[in-house]
Design a protein around this motif. Sequence first.
Motif, short mmCIF file in Angstrom:
data_model
loop_
_atom_site.label_atom_id
_atom_site.label_comp_id
_atom_site.label_asym_id
_atom_site.label_seq_id
_atom_site.Cartn_x
_atom_site.Cartn_y
_atom_site.Cartn_z
N ASN A 28 68.43 41.99 26.46
CA ASN A 28 67.81 41.37 27.61
C ASN A 28 66.43 40.89 27.18
N THR A 29 65.68 40.31 28.07
CA THR A 29 64.39 39.75 27.66
C THR A 29 63.48 40.81 27.06
N TRP A 30 63.26 41.91 27.80
CA TRP A 30 62.25 42.87 27.36
C TRP A 30 62.79 43.92 26.40
N MET A 31 63.99 44.44 26.66
CA MET A 31 64.58 45.51 25.82
C MET A 31 63.60 46.69 25.65
N GLY A 32 62.96 47.05 26.75
CA GLY A 32 61.98 48.13 26.71
C GLY A 32 60.58 47.60 26.91
N ASP A 33 59.59 48.45 26.62
CA ASP A 33 58.20 48.08 26.88
C ASP A 33 57.31 48.81 25.88
N PRO A 34 56.73 48.12 24.90
CA PRO A 34 55.87 48.79 23.93
C PRO A 34 54.71 49.56 24.56
N ALA A 35 54.18 49.05 25.69
CA ALA A 35 53.06 49.75 26.34
C ALA A 35 53.49 51.15 26.76
N ARG A 36 54.68 51.26 27.32
CA ARG A 36 55.17 52.57 27.76
C ARG A 36 55.54 53.45 26.56
N ALA A 37 56.00 52.84 25.49
CA ALA A 37 56.29 53.62 24.28
C ALA A 37 55.00 54.20 23.70
N ILE A 38 53.90 53.46 23.80
CA ILE A 38 52.61 53.97 23.33
C ILE A 38 52.16 55.14 24.19
N ILE A 39 52.39 55.06 25.51
CA ILE A 39 52.05 56.18 26.39
C ILE A 39 52.89 57.40 26.04
N PHE A 40 54.18 57.21 25.76
CA PHE A 40 55.03 58.34 25.39
C PHE A 40 54.52 59.00 24.12
N ARG A 41 54.05 58.20 23.19
CA ARG A 41 53.49 58.77 21.95
C ARG A 41 52.28 59.65 22.27
N ALA A 42 51.42 59.20 23.18
CA ALA A 42 50.27 60.01 23.57
C ALA A 42 50.71 61.27 24.30
#
Length: 505
Positions: free
Chosen positions: A387-401
């Motif tokens: 799909n267009t987004w296939m997720g969200d890098p911003a939210r992946a960065i939050i998960f890392r934190a």
Amino acid sequence: MASFLRASSGLRSMTGRAVPARSSFKYTSVRSLASSSSTESSFLADEPVAPKVVTAIPGPKAQEHIAELNKVFDTRSLNMLANYQKSYGNYISDPDGNILLDVYAQIASIPVGYNNPALIEAAKSDQMISALINRPALGNFPSHDWASILETGILRVAPKGLDQVFTAMAGSDANETAYKAAFMWKKQQERGGPDVDFTEQELTSAMKNQKPGAPDLSIMSFKSGFHGRLFGSLSTTRSKPIHKLDIPAFDWPQCSFPNLRYPLEEHVEENAAEEKRCLEEAEHLIKTYHNPVAAVVIEPIQSEGGDNHASPAFFRGLREITRRNNVLLIVDEVQTGVGATGKFWAHDHWNLQDPPDIVTFSKKAQTAGFYFGNPALRPNKAYRQFNTWMGDPARAIIFRAIINEIERLNLVEHTAKVGNYLYGEIERLAKQYPEQFQNLRGKGQGTYIAFDNPKRDEFLLKAKTFGINIGGCGPSAVRLRPMLIFQKHHADILLDGFENLAKSL
């Protein structure tokens, strides 16, 4: 910043009625006094020391905001109007200055507290700014550091044996894409492998939603299970009719989930027989259902359906059945994952001989997707999972934190210990007030604890007058979903609130 973040909290009841203020309540029990004199320090030092209820909930300011919001947004499911700028740690605030201990945590979705300083720092990073203002269409234009973001975050906590991920937007989305992976895997097997191309008949019939291009495959789920509200996930959701009414659904099978009796130690033989019955039913459906089963999806603890549990032996039996019948096992860890059960992944409690084929995640991860290990679960051609987004890098960065905070504070082990304490104290309350705390469950499952109450909705509503924001599930369950930074002194406040509630109902 801490003084700015601390303050009020209020909420609107699920019935739409205002919750009256109980401004005179104080926690003065022996338990509270003992806690206040203990040496335990809060993970977030400037967190409020106790709830505070100063107005009816919703109060006048909240009611004004709700009326304004209702003009442009459906507020009928509104539970609480929050002021997130003034919420902090385990406490949620509202515009009227109310402060509630939040053990519902945005339906189990806040892991390390409101306005956690470590997450604020992650949000300020150059990497986050770039991810937010240059949001990439990940399938076509991933950033140069996307692999690093995944490897240092999402994949760092991947379940055992699962070393790849397909990122998504939400829990429903994660399950839908997992189902698609299962169907493509199944047909690829039947076709003879990834290198065998589609027939012309498959290509043309798919465009008509007909066989063989649109095969009659199915995903088996369990009664009372919940897996989302999109079309595919909704067909596997079996918790409440209101989720499914008027929506066309796939002809997919549902299996009985064990209906255990409590206390567990008093019903060992009958619970074992019940689990055996459900496993036999599962294998029968897999072997005989008229739309062949490609995968079985199951929650480690059925959450929206009422916090229903099964033993590790049951899940090991289900894993054996899926292996024996060449169907995939999808474990839906959308609500149970990321530490709440005293293990990072709830299925770690099962001690499986081999891992699930797919594990879906969201909520406390603040991002979503599914883990897998078998390369055959990657589609054989591009754009089949897309799909267009296939997720969200911003939210992946939050998960890392979030992961960093969990590891820094050892929050998974901490949650297991606090959960043991909390369960034991509720168990004592259940002996004193057996009508109010029925079928207590979740022993050894961290703070993932629930009980039934015959006046559940009144219990939840009245809890707010004691400064407690708590949720329910199923027909009568009260479910605890505190954050991973929930500590013993928070548990003591909650327990005193429970005792006061039991006396008042």
